[in-house]
Design a protein around this motif. Structure first.
Motif, PDB file in Angstrom:
ATOM      1  N   VAL A  24      15.984  28.465  44.496  1.00 25.43           N
ATOM      2  CA  VAL A  24      14.618  28.962  44.597  1.00 25.43           C
ATOM      3  C   VAL A  24      14.180  29.625  43.291  1.00 25.43           C
ATOM      4  N   ALA A  25      14.973  30.591  42.804  1.00 25.76           N
ATOM      5  CA  ALA A  25      14.584  31.312  41.600  1.00 25.76           C
ATOM      6  C   ALA A  25      15.795  32.034  41.024  1.00 25.76           C
ATOM      7  N   ALA A  26      15.745  32.275  39.713  1.00 25.88           N
ATOM      8  CA  ALA A  26      16.804  33.014  39.032  1.00 25.88           C
ATOM      9  C   ALA A  26      16.184  33.933  37.996  1.00 25.88           C
ATOM     10  N   ILE A  27      16.927  34.992  37.665  1.00 20.79           N
ATOM     11  CA  ILE A  27      16.442  35.965  36.695  1.00 20.79           C
ATOM     12  C   ILE A  27      17.604  36.426  35.839  1.00 20.79           C
ATOM     13  N   SER A  42      28.033  47.414  37.801  1.00 23.21           N
ATOM     14  CA  SER A  42      27.784  46.454  36.730  1.00 23.21           C
ATOM     15  C   SER A  42      26.659  45.493  37.060  1.00 23.21           C
ATOM     16  N   PHE A  43      25.717  45.951  37.868  1.00 24.63           N
ATOM     17  CA  PHE A  43      24.633  45.071  38.306  1.00 24.63           C
ATOM     18  C   PHE A  43      23.906  44.449  37.127  1.00 24.63           C
ATOM     19  N   SER A  44      23.669  45.221  36.084  1.00 23.47           N
ATOM     20  CA  SER A  44      22.876  44.727  34.962  1.00 23.47           C
ATOM     21  C   SER A  44      23.587  43.635  34.172  1.00 23.47           C
ATOM     22  N   THR A  45      24.855  43.390  34.449  1.00 27.11           N
ATOM     23  CA  THR A  45      25.581  42.325  33.752  1.00 27.11           C
ATOM     24  C   THR A  45      25.513  40.992  34.490  1.00 27.11           C
ATOM     25  N   TYR A  46      24.885  40.984  35.655  1.00 30.03           N
ATOM     26  CA  TYR A  46      24.821  39.768  36.460  1.00 30.03           C
ATOM     27  C   TYR A  46      23.469  39.077  36.369  1.00 30.03           C
ATOM     28  N   VAL A  47      23.521  37.783  36.258  1.00 29.10           N
ATOM     29  CA  VAL A  47      22.353  36.943  36.489  1.00 29.10           C
ATOM     30  C   VAL A  47      22.192  36.838  38.008  1.00 29.10           C
ATOM     31  N   MET A  48      20.982  36.998  38.473  1.00 32.47           N
ATOM     32  CA  MET A  48      20.716  36.999  39.906  1.00 32.47           C
ATOM     33  C   MET A  48      19.846  35.807  40.289  1.00 32.47           C
ATOM     34  N   ALA A  49      19.999  35.361  41.505  1.00 30.84           N
ATOM     35  CA  ALA A  49      19.212  34.212  41.963  1.00 30.84           C
ATOM     36  C   ALA A  49      18.993  34.275  43.461  1.00 30.84           C
ATOM     37  N   TRP A  50      18.019  33.510  43.897  1.00 26.51           N
ATOM     38  CA  TRP A  50      17.766  33.275  45.312  1.00 26.51           C
ATOM     39  C   TRP A  50      17.906  31.780  45.578  1.00 26.51           C
ATOM     40  N   PHE A  51      18.573  31.467  46.662  1.00 30.53           N
ATOM     41  CA  PHE A  51      18.674  30.105  47.178  1.00 30.53           C
ATOM     42  C   PHE A  51      18.182  30.133  48.618  1.00 30.53           C
ATOM     43  N   ARG A  52      17.917  28.971  49.174  1.00 25.76           N
ATOM     44  CA  ARG A  52      17.530  28.911  50.579  1.00 25.76           C
ATOM     45  C   ARG A  52      18.104  27.659  51.228  1.00 25.76           C
ATOM     46  N   GLN A  53      18.268  27.758  52.526  1.00 25.84           N
ATOM     47  CA  GLN A  53      18.789  26.623  53.281  1.00 25.84           C
ATOM     48  C   GLN A  53      18.012  26.492  54.574  1.00 25.84           C
ATOM     49  N   ALA A  54      17.284  25.399  54.678  1.00 26.29           N
ATOM     50  CA  ALA A  54      16.569  25.099  55.904  1.00 26.29           C
ATOM     51  C   ALA A  54      17.508  24.422  56.892  1.00 26.29           C
ATOM     52  N   SER A  55      17.175  24.500  58.152  1.00 30.69           N
ATOM     53  CA  SER A  55      18.021  23.915  59.188  1.00 30.69           C
ATOM     54  C   SER A  55      18.211  22.421  58.946  1.00 30.69           C
ATOM     55  N   TYR A  87      17.369  32.632  53.475  1.00 26.56           N
ATOM     56  CA  TYR A  87      17.325  32.913  52.043  1.00 26.56           C
ATOM     57  C   TYR A  87      18.553  33.737  51.654  1.00 26.56           C
ATOM     58  N   TYR A  88      19.228  33.302  50.603  1.00 26.54           N
ATOM     59  CA  TYR A  88      20.432  33.944  50.120  1.00 26.54           C
ATOM     60  C   TYR A  88      20.226  34.464  48.705  1.00 26.54           C
ATOM     61  N   CYS A  89      20.727  35.677  48.439  1.00 28.18           N
ATOM     62  CA  CYS A  89      20.782  36.133  47.060  1.00 28.18           C
ATOM     63  C   CYS A  89      22.192  35.870  46.539  1.00 28.18           C
ATOM     64  N   ALA A  90      22.266  35.664  45.233  1.00 29.36           N
ATOM     65  CA  ALA A  90      23.541  35.305  44.610  1.00 29.36           C
ATOM     66  C   ALA A  90      23.615  35.916  43.217  1.00 29.36           C
ATOM     67  N   ALA A  91      24.853  36.105  42.756  1.00 29.71           N
ATOM     68  CA  ALA A  91      25.074  36.726  41.454  1.00 29.71           C
ATOM     69  C   ALA A  91      26.153  35.975  40.689  1.00 29.71           C
TER      70      ALA A  91
END
Length: 122
Positions: A47-50, A27-40, A93-97
């Motif tokens: 960061v970004a979403a699609i 069901s990948f196409s049903t998810y909104v996807m994003a990238w986040f990041r965490q510096a030390s 960098y983390y991806c998230a759904a």
């Protein structure tokens, strides 16, 4: 749903990297996807979403014009193309759904990958 991020590494300032996130499940196409990041020593940041069909993207001001998020629903994958990298881009960098609407809010995202480290040297 399982997310597996890859593509991080060490790069010089001004260089480029492409991060990938492989997503399990049908069901990948049903998810909104994003990238986040965490510096030390810092909080995780957006960061970004699609959107599901890739028609809508959003990028943080700090990366706008340098990073581009994209997805391939035939490959169950989302990407983060990073150009003109700066030392301040160094982070995990983390991806998230998530299954709602595109959002910059971390708490909305239901599923997370393990993270991939990007280090930008000056």
């Amino acid at each position: 749903v399982q997310l597996q991020a890859s593509g991080g590494g060490l790069v010089q300032a001004g260089g480029s990297l492409r991060l990938s996130c492989a997503v399990s499940g049908r069901s990948f196409s049903t998810y909104v996807m994003a990238w986040f990041r965490q510096a030390s020593g810092k909080e995780r940041e957006f960061v970004a979403a699609i959107s599901r069909g890739a028609g809508i993207t959003d990028h943080a001001d700090s990366v706008k014009g340098r990073f581009t998020i994209s997805r391939d629903n035939t490959k169950n994958a989302v990407y983060l193309h990073m150009n003109s990298l700066k030392p301040e881009d160094t982070a995990v960098y983390y991806c998230a759904a998530q299954s709602r609407s595109p959002s910059i809010k971390e708490r909305v995202y239901e599923y997370w990958g393990q993270g991939t480290l990007v280090t930008v040297s000056s």
